[in-house]
Design a protein around this motif. Structure first.
Motif, PDB file in Angstrom:
ATOM      1  N   LEU A 151       0.976  -1.463   0.188  1.00  0.00           N
ATOM      2  CA  LEU A 151       0.260   0.461   0.100  1.00  0.00           C
ATOM      3  C   LEU A 151       1.172   1.232  -0.590  1.00  0.00           C
ATOM      4  O   LEU A 151       0.732   2.313  -0.954  1.00  0.00           O
ATOM      5  CB  LEU A 151      -0.574   0.223   1.858  1.00  0.00           C
ATOM      6  N   GLY A 152       2.166   0.666   0.833  1.00  0.00           N
ATOM      7  CA  GLY A 152       3.034   2.327   1.134  1.00  0.00           C
ATOM      8  C   GLY A 152       3.638   2.389  -0.370  1.00  0.00           C
ATOM      9  O   GLY A 152       3.395   3.547  -1.026  1.00  0.00           O
ATOM     10  N   ALA A 153       3.290   1.633  -1.380  1.00  0.00           N
ATOM     11  CA  ALA A 153       4.312   1.501  -2.328  1.00  0.00           C
ATOM     12  C   ALA A 153       3.153   1.995  -3.900  1.00  0.00           C
ATOM     13  O   ALA A 153       3.681   3.662  -4.253  1.00  0.00           O
ATOM     14  CB  ALA A 153       4.929   0.326  -3.161  1.00  0.00           C
ATOM     15  N   LEU A 154       2.203   1.113  -3.405  1.00  0.00           N
ATOM     16  CA  LEU A 154       0.882   2.332  -4.572  1.00  0.00           C
ATOM     17  C   LEU A 154       0.629   3.607  -3.601  1.00  0.00           C
ATOM     18  O   LEU A 154       0.491   4.464  -5.216  1.00  0.00           O
ATOM     19  CB  LEU A 154       0.073   1.746  -4.334  1.00  0.00           C
ATOM     20  N   LEU A 155       0.924   3.986  -3.086  1.00  0.00           N
ATOM     21  CA  LEU A 155       0.882   5.276  -2.813  1.00  0.00           C
ATOM     22  C   LEU A 155       1.333   6.406  -3.005  1.00  0.00           C
ATOM     23  O   LEU A 155       1.298   7.846  -3.594  1.00  0.00           O
ATOM     24  CB  LEU A 155       0.561   5.801  -0.541  1.00  0.00           C
ATOM     25  N   GLU A 156       3.440   6.176  -2.745  1.00  0.00           N
ATOM     26  CA  GLU A 156       4.528   6.726  -3.251  1.00  0.00           C
ATOM     27  C   GLU A 156       3.593   6.836  -4.656  1.00  0.00           C
ATOM     28  O   GLU A 156       3.975   7.853  -5.690  1.00  0.00           O
ATOM     29  CB  GLU A 156       5.557   6.287  -2.542  1.00  0.00           C
ATOM     30  N   TRP A 157       3.700   5.926  -5.408  1.00  0.00           N
ATOM     31  CA  TRP A 157       3.255   6.451  -6.798  1.00  0.00           C
ATOM     32  C   TRP A 157       2.557   6.761  -7.392  1.00  0.00           C
ATOM     33  O   TRP A 157       2.663   7.832  -8.179  1.00  0.00           O
ATOM     34  CB  TRP A 157       3.568   4.471  -7.566  1.00  0.00           C
ATOM     35  N   LEU A 158       1.004   7.000  -6.712  1.00  0.00           N
ATOM     36  CA  LEU A 158       0.454   7.929  -6.908  1.00  0.00           C
ATOM     37  C   LEU A 158       0.663   9.423  -6.409  1.00  0.00           C
ATOM     38  O   LEU A 158       0.660  10.799  -7.153  1.00  0.00           O
ATOM     39  CB  LEU A 158      -1.139   7.837  -6.591  1.00  0.00           C
ATOM     40  N   ARG A 159       1.219   9.216  -5.522  1.00  0.00           N
ATOM     41  CA  ARG A 159       2.029  10.906  -5.388  1.00  0.00           C
ATOM     42  C   ARG A 159       2.858  11.634  -6.054  1.00  0.00           C
ATOM     43  O   ARG A 159       2.620  12.618  -6.337  1.00  0.00           O
ATOM     44  CB  ARG A 159       2.591  10.644  -3.817  1.00  0.00           C
ATOM     45  N   ALA A 160       4.631  10.838  -6.650  1.00  0.00           N
ATOM     46  CA  ALA A 160       4.800  11.520  -7.473  1.00  0.00           C
ATOM     47  C   ALA A 160       4.714  11.175  -8.407  1.00  0.00           C
ATOM     48  O   ALA A 160       5.278  12.387  -8.939  1.00  0.00           O
ATOM     49  CB  ALA A 160       6.141  10.065  -6.626  1.00  0.00           C
ATOM     50  N   GLY A 161       3.913  10.346  -9.059  1.00  0.00           N
ATOM     51  CA  GLY A 161       3.652  10.674 -10.610  1.00  0.00           C
ATOM     52  C   GLY A 161       4.512  10.612 -11.772  1.00  0.00           C
ATOM     53  O   GLY A 161       3.857   9.808 -12.695  1.00  0.00           O
ATOM     54  N   ASN A 162       5.602  10.133 -10.858  1.00  0.00           N
ATOM     55  CA  ASN A 162       6.710   9.660 -12.306  1.00  0.00           C
ATOM     56  C   ASN A 162       7.153   8.978 -12.144  1.00  0.00           C
ATOM     57  O   ASN A 162       8.407   8.703 -12.362  1.00  0.00           O
ATOM     58  CB  ASN A 162       8.035  11.062 -11.963  1.00  0.00           C
ATOM     59  N   LEU A 163       7.442   7.813 -10.645  1.00  0.00           N
ATOM     60  CA  LEU A 163       8.116   6.434 -10.695  1.00  0.00           C
ATOM     61  C   LEU A 163       6.950   5.703 -11.164  1.00  0.00           C
ATOM     62  O   LEU A 163       6.006   5.740 -11.387  1.00  0.00           O
ATOM     63  CB  LEU A 163       7.311   6.306  -9.193  1.00  0.00           C
ATOM     64  N   LYS A 164       7.919   4.336 -11.533  1.00  0.00           N
ATOM     65  CA  LYS A 164       6.789   3.029 -11.840  1.00  0.00           C
ATOM     66  C   LYS A 164       6.841   1.657 -10.868  1.00  0.00           C
ATOM     67  O   LYS A 164       7.577   1.927 -10.189  1.00  0.00           O
ATOM     68  CB  LYS A 164       8.119   2.389 -12.916  1.00  0.00           C
ATOM     69  N   LEU A 165       5.649   2.070 -11.429  1.00  0.00           N
ATOM     70  CA  LEU A 165       4.780   1.445  -9.863  1.00  0.00           C
ATOM     71  C   LEU A 165       5.446  -0.251  -9.680  1.00  0.00           C
ATOM     72  O   LEU A 165       5.646  -0.873  -8.415  1.00  0.00           O
ATOM     73  CB  LEU A 165       3.341   1.464 -10.090  1.00  0.00           C
ATOM     74  N   ARG A 166       5.832  -0.478 -11.290  1.00  0.00           N
ATOM     75  CA  ARG A 166       6.548  -1.963 -10.920  1.00  0.00           C
ATOM     76  C   ARG A 166       7.963  -1.956 -10.112  1.00  0.00           C
ATOM     77  O   ARG A 166       8.233  -3.214  -9.076  1.00  0.00           O
ATOM     78  CB  ARG A 166       7.097  -2.611 -12.380  1.00  0.00           C
ATOM     79  N   ARG A 167       9.045  -0.959  -9.904  1.00  0.00           N
ATOM     80  CA  ARG A 167       9.192  -0.713  -9.654  1.00  0.00           C
ATOM     81  C   ARG A 167       9.694  -0.810  -8.009  1.00  0.00           C
ATOM     82  O   ARG A 167      10.019  -1.261  -7.245  1.00  0.00           O
ATOM     83  CB  ARG A 167      10.869   0.616 -10.036  1.00  0.00           C
ATOM     84  N   GLY A 168       8.247   0.245  -7.501  1.00  0.00           N
ATOM     85  CA  GLY A 168       8.431   0.293  -5.830  1.00  0.00           C
ATOM     86  C   GLY A 168       7.436  -1.245  -5.118  1.00  0.00           C
ATOM     87  O   GLY A 168       7.661  -1.312  -4.349  1.00  0.00           O
ATOM     88  N   LEU A 169       7.132  -2.065  -6.245  1.00  0.00           N
ATOM     89  CA  LEU A 169       6.631  -2.920  -6.032  1.00  0.00           C
ATOM     90  C   LEU A 169       7.736  -4.353  -5.941  1.00  0.00           C
ATOM     91  O   LEU A 169       7.748  -5.337  -4.514  1.00  0.00           O
ATOM     92  CB  LEU A 169       5.782  -3.772  -6.859  1.00  0.00           C
ATOM     93  N   ASP A 170       8.444  -3.963  -6.690  1.00  0.00           N
ATOM     94  CA  ASP A 170       9.982  -4.982  -6.783  1.00  0.00           C
ATOM     95  C   ASP A 170      10.401  -4.409  -5.468  1.00  0.00           C
ATOM     96  O   ASP A 170      11.153  -5.464  -4.632  1.00  0.00           O
ATOM     97  CB  ASP A 170      10.791  -4.693  -8.155  1.00  0.00           C
TER      98      ASP A 170
END
Length: 77
Positions: free
Chosen positions: A33-52
């Motif tokens: 959930l934290g990775a998803l929220l950071e992805w939504l907040r930043a806008g320029n991140l890759k969700l896959r990298r956050g989940l990895d």
């Protein structure tokens, strides 16, 4: 589902057993959930990298350390 997978890994000796599988599942869920929220907040991140990164952190933070990895260089066992 997370708890079942974690319990199986605990039984195989791949993950630590000092926490219940259900507790680790909740922690893993919150990391995702934290990775998803950071992805939504930043806008320029890759969700896959956050989940990895979440999986990497969870597995290495919860893995049973091997005897050789637990020793620090220059220290006697």
């Amino acid at each position: 589902m997370y708890a079942l997978l974690i319990r199986n890994s605990q039984n195989a000796g791949e993950l630590r057993k000092d926490f219940k599988a259900e507790h680790l599942a909740v922690l893993f869920h919150h990391l995702c959930l934290g990775a998803l929220l950071e992805w939504l907040r930043a806008g320029n991140l890759k969700l896959r990298r956050g989940l990895d990164a979440v999986v990497e952190l969870f597995i290495h933070g919860a893995a049973v350390p091997s005897a050789t990895a637990a020793r620090k260089p220059g220290r006697k066992a």
